[in-house]
Design a protein around this motif. Structure first.
Motif, PDB file in Angstrom:
ATOM      1  N   GLN A  29       0.831  -1.198   0.000  1.00 28.62           N
ATOM      2  CA  GLN A  29       0.000   0.000   0.000  1.00 28.62           C
ATOM      3  C   GLN A  29       0.872   1.257   0.000  1.00 28.62           C
ATOM      4  O   GLN A  29       2.009   1.244   0.476  1.00 28.62           O
ATOM      5  N   ARG A  30       0.313   2.336  -0.513  1.00 25.06           N
ATOM      6  CA  ARG A  30       1.046   3.609  -0.524  1.00 25.06           C
ATOM      7  C   ARG A  30       1.371   4.027   0.909  1.00 25.06           C
ATOM      8  O   ARG A  30       0.531   3.926   1.798  1.00 25.06           O
ATOM      9  N   GLY A  85      12.386   5.622  -7.311  1.00 23.04           N
ATOM     10  CA  GLY A  85      13.767   5.944  -6.956  1.00 23.04           C
ATOM     11  C   GLY A  85      14.476   4.661  -6.563  1.00 23.04           C
ATOM     12  O   GLY A  85      13.943   3.890  -5.766  1.00 23.04           O
ATOM     13  N   ILE A  86      15.655   4.415  -7.133  1.00 18.75           N
ATOM     14  CA  ILE A  86      16.382   3.171  -6.856  1.00 18.75           C
ATOM     15  C   ILE A  86      17.687   3.511  -6.138  1.00 18.75           C
ATOM     16  O   ILE A  86      18.453   4.371  -6.592  1.00 18.75           O
ATOM     17  N   VAL A  87      17.919   2.837  -5.020  1.00 14.87           N
ATOM     18  CA  VAL A  87      19.154   3.021  -4.248  1.00 14.87           C
ATOM     19  C   VAL A  87      19.872   1.677  -4.205  1.00 14.87           C
ATOM     20  O   VAL A  87      19.291   0.670  -3.786  1.00 14.87           O
ATOM     21  N   PHE A  88      21.125   1.664  -4.631  1.00 16.58           N
ATOM     22  CA  PHE A  88      21.889   0.418  -4.698  1.00 16.58           C
ATOM     23  C   PHE A  88      22.894   0.332  -3.548  1.00 16.58           C
ATOM     24  O   PHE A  88      23.266   1.337  -2.944  1.00 16.58           O
ATOM     25  N   GLN A  89      23.393  -0.865  -3.323  1.00 18.05           N
ATOM     26  CA  GLN A  89      24.383  -1.093  -2.275  1.00 18.05           C
ATOM     27  C   GLN A  89      25.691  -0.356  -2.567  1.00 18.05           C
ATOM     28  O   GLN A  89      26.347   0.163  -1.666  1.00 18.05           O
ATOM     29  N   ASP A  90      26.068  -0.299  -3.862  1.00 20.55           N
ATOM     30  CA  ASP A  90      27.386   0.250  -4.202  1.00 20.55           C
ATOM     31  C   ASP A  90      27.310   1.671  -4.773  1.00 20.55           C
ATOM     32  O   ASP A  90      28.182   2.099  -5.536  1.00 20.55           O
ATOM     33  N   PHE A  91      26.258   2.414  -4.394  1.00 21.88           N
ATOM     34  CA  PHE A  91      26.107   3.852  -4.669  1.00 21.88           C
ATOM     35  C   PHE A  91      25.922   4.190  -6.154  1.00 21.88           C
ATOM     36  O   PHE A  91      25.059   4.974  -6.507  1.00 21.88           O
ATOM     37  N   LYS A  92      26.788   3.649  -7.034  1.00 26.09           N
ATOM     38  CA  LYS A  92      26.709   3.887  -8.482  1.00 26.09           C
ATOM     39  C   LYS A  92      26.792   5.379  -8.848  1.00 26.09           C
ATOM     40  O   LYS A  92      26.097   5.854  -9.754  1.00 26.09           O
ATOM     41  N   LEU A  93      27.633   6.124  -8.137  1.00 31.51           N
ATOM     42  CA  LEU A  93      27.888   7.514  -8.515  1.00 31.51           C
ATOM     43  C   LEU A  93      28.924   7.535  -9.646  1.00 31.51           C
ATOM     44  O   LEU A  93      29.798   6.675  -9.724  1.00 31.51           O
ATOM     45  N   ASN A 158      13.287  12.994  -9.033  1.00 34.32           N
ATOM     46  CA  ASN A 158      12.040  13.105  -9.794  1.00 34.32           C
ATOM     47  C   ASN A 158      10.800  12.883  -8.928  1.00 34.32           C
ATOM     48  O   ASN A 158       9.736  12.541  -9.437  1.00 34.32           O
ATOM     49  N   ASP A 159      10.979  13.106  -7.609  1.00 34.88           N
ATOM     50  CA  ASP A 159       9.877  12.976  -6.646  1.00 34.88           C
ATOM     51  C   ASP A 159       9.117  11.665  -6.843  1.00 34.88           C
ATOM     52  O   ASP A 159       7.911  11.644  -7.115  1.00 34.88           O
ATOM     53  N   PRO A 160       9.822  10.523  -6.710  1.00 32.99           N
ATOM     54  CA  PRO A 160       9.202   9.232  -7.022  1.00 32.99           C
ATOM     55  C   PRO A 160       8.110   8.854  -6.025  1.00 32.99           C
ATOM     56  O   PRO A 160       8.132   9.279  -4.869  1.00 32.99           O
ATOM     57  N   GLU A 161       7.184   8.038  -6.505  1.00 34.84           N
ATOM     58  CA  GLU A 161       6.129   7.533  -5.624  1.00 34.84           C
ATOM     59  C   GLU A 161       6.657   6.417  -4.732  1.00 34.84           C
ATOM     60  O   GLU A 161       6.097   6.126  -3.677  1.00 34.84           O
ATOM     61  N   LEU A 162       7.741   5.763  -5.177  1.00 32.46           N
ATOM     62  CA  LEU A 162       8.236   4.566  -4.519  1.00 32.46           C
ATOM     63  C   LEU A 162       9.763   4.567  -4.530  1.00 32.46           C
ATOM     64  O   LEU A 162      10.376   4.868  -5.541  1.00 32.46           O
ATOM     65  N   GLN A 192       6.353   8.835   1.160  1.00 32.88           N
ATOM     66  CA  GLN A 192       6.840   7.990   0.069  1.00 32.88           C
ATOM     67  C   GLN A 192       6.980   6.543   0.540  1.00 32.88           C
ATOM     68  O   GLN A 192       7.446   6.276   1.648  1.00 32.88           O
ATOM     69  N   THR A 193       6.553   5.637  -0.305  1.00 30.22           N
ATOM     70  CA  THR A 193       6.634   4.203  -0.001  1.00 30.22           C
ATOM     71  C   THR A 193       8.073   3.742  -0.153  1.00 30.22           C
ATOM     72  O   THR A 193       8.762   4.156  -1.086  1.00 30.22           O
ATOM     73  N   VAL A 194       8.533   2.888   0.758  1.00 29.22           N
ATOM     74  CA  VAL A 194       9.901   2.369   0.695  1.00 29.22           C
ATOM     75  C   VAL A 194       9.863   0.846   0.801  1.00 29.22           C
ATOM     76  O   VAL A 194       9.243   0.287   1.707  1.00 29.22           O
ATOM     77  N   ILE A 195      10.525   0.174  -0.146  1.00 24.98           N
ATOM     78  CA  ILE A 195      10.762  -1.270  -0.059  1.00 24.98           C
ATOM     79  C   ILE A 195      12.269  -1.450  -0.004  1.00 24.98           C
ATOM     80  O   ILE A 195      12.983  -0.991  -0.898  1.00 24.98           O
ATOM     81  N   MET A 196      12.746  -2.096   1.038  1.00 25.90           N
ATOM     82  CA  MET A 196      14.180  -2.203   1.271  1.00 25.90           C
ATOM     83  C   MET A 196      14.585  -3.647   1.514  1.00 25.90           C
ATOM     84  O   MET A 196      14.015  -4.316   2.372  1.00 25.90           O
ATOM     85  N   THR A 197      15.559  -4.140   0.758  1.00 27.29           N
ATOM     86  CA  THR A 197      16.134  -5.448   1.052  1.00 27.29           C
ATOM     87  C   THR A 197      17.301  -5.257   2.014  1.00 27.29           C
ATOM     88  O   THR A 197      18.027  -4.262   1.941  1.00 27.29           O
ATOM     89  N   THR A 198      17.472  -6.203   2.927  1.00 25.01           N
ATOM     90  CA  THR A 198      18.575  -6.122   3.875  1.00 25.01           C
ATOM     91  C   THR A 198      18.866  -7.500   4.449  1.00 25.01           C
ATOM     92  O   THR A 198      18.005  -8.378   4.450  1.00 25.01           O
ATOM     93  N   HIS A 199      20.110  -7.661   4.917  1.00 23.63           N
ATOM     94  CA  HIS A 199      20.425  -8.860   5.701  1.00 23.63           C
ATOM     95  C   HIS A 199      20.816  -8.443   7.124  1.00 23.63           C
ATOM     96  O   HIS A 199      21.297  -9.258   7.897  1.00 23.63           O
TER      97      HIS A 199
END
Length: 227
Positions: A29-30, A85-93, A158-162, A192-199
């Protein structure tokens, strides 16, 4: 109830003909904050790649931010990713340009042309992660935590929804991980909705939220005390 921001039904995710996740049904859900946990190779990253259309959805039904993943044309993937909006483990700058130019590169790539509007937006997102004074530094001049905050700011352009955050604290020490989590939780509190993978189970205990576990090719919700 409003339409979910992510909806998957009877989805099977495969790679090289090997089933990674089978018969997955999920509704997000949002405004939710959701963790996805599981061992390396359990399917967390494959699920994320399916959500941002890096892996095609071949079996089952799925929608994300209003896009049908099963029928998504390649030409529409950039439009989908403007709403995520996508956030990666290795930053990707991009290492050869400063933080401002990293941000401007993304805005130009997603159709922005007005320089004053771009400046305003870049300042706005850097301010949200407390890095406004870092705009003219190069990535190598920043700590890992600062680079990840830049990556989060970039994901907000870009003001993402997710926000999809794939192991965003995976390369960071415990204290810096907590700081990154505080940034993500603040973003979530603004709607903003956030889905995060983690260990990192310690983070989940410190910042409790709905938690899904990938195991044995399936995904199920776990209650906090059993994580």
């Amino acid at each position: 109830m409003a339409e979910p921001i992510v909806f998957l039904q009877n989805v099977t995710i495969s790679q090289d003909k090997r089933v990674i996740i089978s018969n997955l049904s999920l509704a997000v859900q949002r405004g939710e904050f959701i963790y996805i946990i599981g061992k390396t190779g359990s399917g967390k990253s494959s699920l994320m790649k399916t959500l941002y259309a890096d892996m095609p959805l071949l079996e089952g039904e799925g929608t994300i931010v209003g896009y049908d993943l099963a029928t998504l044309k390649e030409s529409n993937i950039p439009f989908l990713r403007r709403k995520i909006g996508i956030v990666f483990q290795d930053f990707k700058l991009l290492p050869d340009r400063n933080i401002y130019d990293n941000m401007q590169f993304v805005l130009r790539a997603t159709g922005w042309k007005d320089k004053p509007a771009m400046d305003e937006r870049i300042n706005e997102v850097l301010n949200r992660v407390d890095l406004l004074t870092f705009a003219h530094k190069m990535p190598h001049q920043l700590s890992g935590g600062e680079q990840q905050r830049v990556a989060i700011a970039r994901a907000l352009l870009n003001d993402p929804e997710l926000i999809l955050a794939d192991e965003p604290t995976g390369n960071l020490d415990p204290q810096t991980s907590v700081e990154i989590m505080e940034v993500l939780r603040k973003i979530n509190e603004k709607g903003q909705t956030v889905i995060m993978t983690t260990h990192d189970y310690a983070l989940i205990l410190k910042f409790p939220a709905k938690t899904l576990k990938c195991e044995n090719a399936s995904i199920f919700e776990v209650v906090q005390r059993t994580v």
